[in-house]
Write a protein that holds these residues in place. Structure first.
Motif, PDB file in Angstrom:
ATOM      1  N   GLY A 125       0.776  -1.222   0.000  1.00 57.47           N
ATOM      2  CA  GLY A 125       0.000   0.000   0.000  1.00 57.47           C
ATOM      3  C   GLY A 125       0.813   1.281   0.000  1.00 57.47           C
ATOM      4  N   GLY A 126       0.293   2.291  -0.675  1.00 59.53           N
ATOM      5  CA  GLY A 126       0.869   3.619  -0.660  1.00 59.53           C
ATOM      6  C   GLY A 126      -0.111   4.668  -0.171  1.00 59.53           C
ATOM      7  N   THR A 127      -1.362   4.543  -0.604  1.00 54.18           N
ATOM      8  CA  THR A 127      -2.343   5.590  -0.351  1.00 54.18           C
ATOM      9  C   THR A 127      -2.589   5.823   1.133  1.00 54.18           C
ATOM     10  OG1 THR A 127      -3.411   4.837  -2.399  1.00 54.18           O
ATOM     11  CG2 THR A 127      -4.601   6.424  -1.065  1.00 54.18           C
ATOM     12  N   LYS A 128      -2.606   4.750   1.926  1.00 54.36           N
ATOM     13  CA  LYS A 128      -2.851   4.893   3.360  1.00 54.36           C
ATOM     14  C   LYS A 128      -1.594   5.324   4.117  1.00 54.36           C
ATOM     15  CE  LYS A 128      -6.749   1.738   4.051  1.00 54.36           C
ATOM     16  NZ  LYS A 128      -7.193   1.558   2.654  1.00 54.36           N
ATOM     17  N   ASN A 129      -0.512   5.541   3.395  1.00 54.25           N
ATOM     18  CA  ASN A 129       0.769   5.813   4.044  1.00 54.25           C
ATOM     19  C   ASN A 129       1.400   7.124   3.586  1.00 54.25           C
ATOM     20  OD1 ASN A 129       1.093   3.033   5.396  1.00 54.25           O
ATOM     21  ND2 ASN A 129       0.700   2.518   3.269  1.00 54.25           N
ATOM     22  N   GLY A 130       0.559   8.074   3.214  1.00 51.24           N
ATOM     23  CA  GLY A 130       1.068   9.395   2.892  1.00 51.24           C
ATOM     24  C   GLY A 130       1.181   9.707   1.414  1.00 51.24           C
ATOM     25  N   LEU A 131       0.871   8.729   0.538  1.00 49.48           N
ATOM     26  CA  LEU A 131       0.929   8.981  -0.895  1.00 49.48           C
ATOM     27  C   LEU A 131      -0.379   9.584  -1.387  1.00 49.48           C
ATOM     28  CD1 LEU A 131       3.364   7.043  -0.489  1.00 49.48           C
ATOM     29  CD2 LEU A 131       2.828   6.078  -2.745  1.00 49.48           C
ATOM     30  N   LEU A 132      -0.315  10.231  -2.534  1.00 50.48           N
ATOM     31  CA  LEU A 132      -1.515  10.789  -3.150  1.00 50.48           C
ATOM     32  C   LEU A 132      -2.396   9.672  -3.693  1.00 50.48           C
ATOM     33  CD1 LEU A 132      -3.204  13.158  -4.225  1.00 50.48           C
ATOM     34  CD2 LEU A 132      -1.692  13.235  -6.222  1.00 50.48           C
ATOM     35  N   PHE A 133      -1.780   8.736  -4.382  1.00 54.66           N
ATOM     36  CA  PHE A 133      -2.461   7.549  -4.897  1.00 54.66           C
ATOM     37  C   PHE A 133      -1.384   6.573  -5.341  1.00 54.66           C
ATOM     38  CE2 PHE A 133      -1.546  10.090  -8.572  1.00 54.66           C
ATOM     39  CZ  PHE A 133      -1.285   9.198  -9.594  1.00 54.66           C
TER      40      PHE A 133
END
Length: 329
Positions: A206-214
């Motif tokens: 995952g990226g989105t739940k960790n500070g990424l835009l998408f």
């Protein structure tokens, strides 16, 4: 410019999806927003992001980017499952509860939810579901999906992960990990991504739940899974998850995983959950219901107090019958 305390941007403990994008991630996107670059993942930034993943997980892994978590889970399973297969998962699993039956619709497989109290599965629980193997009237169990950290904020230890991996190998099953918050688990357990993914066939990172835009990544790990996924690019295209301007997804992961930013974000999120649980736990009207091991706090809250708290910060009521709430940091 709207200020952070504007009423349109209230404080929320509803989800880590509610949080803003980390400024360094926005800067990383802006830094590659210059000129032209080849599309569909053939650009240098995407190549760099793949190498960053390999530094964390090993040179052997195959890495593919997509837009969101539901797609990452479906794409991770797509090359490994056929419509007559079934998948064992926790009854709380996002793939079972919060994906609007997308796995069933897109892949035709059957998800078998397993009852548990802490979000985690054990070999003993799984064993009882390995029935009617070879029976053409019964959906054949082909794999297991676990979430790390779980939907209840708990963590599988390395030993617990190894036990499930061994179980899968013994019975010829795939092991998929929904890692929407995988970085939080690695930080809290004090282990590397490679150690945490030992024995896993495919990971939704995952990226989105960790500070990424998408943006999310599908990481095929075992030799068998990588061989089964040789035609993955066609599946990703058919399922409408091939980013054309992939450099803007990839640049985020280069900054996030190519530095210690992932650790900084994970530590902050998890530390705040610990802090929140300690504060809530001092009130006799609140009972913490799960071990706070990542960035989620589960608690039963008296209804009058619940209303007051939700006026201050939004959070979800997880179970209306028991007044159990989920607060995400």
């Amino acid at each position: 410019m709207t200020q952070n305390n504007d009423i349109r941007f209230p404080f929320s403990l509803g989800s880590d999806n509610h949080s803003a994008v980390h400024p360094r991630i926005l800067n990383a996107i802006a830094a590659v927003n210059i000129g032209c670059a080849p599309s569909y993942g053939t650009d240098p930034v995407t190549s760099e992001a793949v190498q960053v993943f390999k530094r964390h997980f090993g040179d052997h892994v195959d890495v593919h980017f997509c837009f969101n978590g539901t797609a990452a889970n479906i794409l991770a399973l797509a090359p490994l499952f056929k419509p007559h297969h079934s998948l064992l998962a926790s009854e709380h699993a996002h793939i079972n509860v919060d994906e609007c039956a997308a796995p069933e619709r897109q892949l035709g497989l059957k998800i078998i939810p397993i009852h548990n109290t802490n979000g985690k599965l054990t070999p003993d629980q799984l064993e009882s579901h390995l029935v009617r193997r070879g029976d053409q009237h019964f959906a054949q169990v082909r794999g297991i999906s676990i979430t790390q950290p779980t939907e209840l904020g708990t963590l599988y230890s390395l030993d617990e992960m190894a036990a499930i991996s061994s179980f899968c190998k013994k019975h010829g099953l795939w092991l998929h990990v929904d890692g929407a918050r995988f970085a939080n688990a690695a930080e809290r357990l004090g282990v590397s991504f490679k150690q945490l993914a030992e024995g896993v066939d495919v990971l939704s990172f995952g990226g989105t739940k960790n500070g990424l835009l998408f943006g999310e990544a599908v990481v095929f790990m075992s030799t068998a899974a990588r061989q089964a996924a040789t035609e993955f690019p066609y599946l990703r295209k058919q399922l409408m998850q091939l980013p054309s301007k992939t450099r803007f997804v990839a640049a985020q992961f280069v900054e996030y995983l190519g530095t210690d930013l992932w650790r900084e974000i994970a530590k902050n999120a998890c530390d705040r959950a610990t802090e929140l649980s300690l504060g809530l736990g001092r009130d006799p009207r609140i009972q913490i219901t799960q071990n706070v091991q990542s960035n989620a706090v589960f608690a039963t809250i008296d209804r009058p107090l619940m209303k007051l708290l939700r006026d201050a910060a939004f959070f979800y009521v997880w179970n209306e019958k028991t007044n159990e709430c989920r607060l995400m940091t």
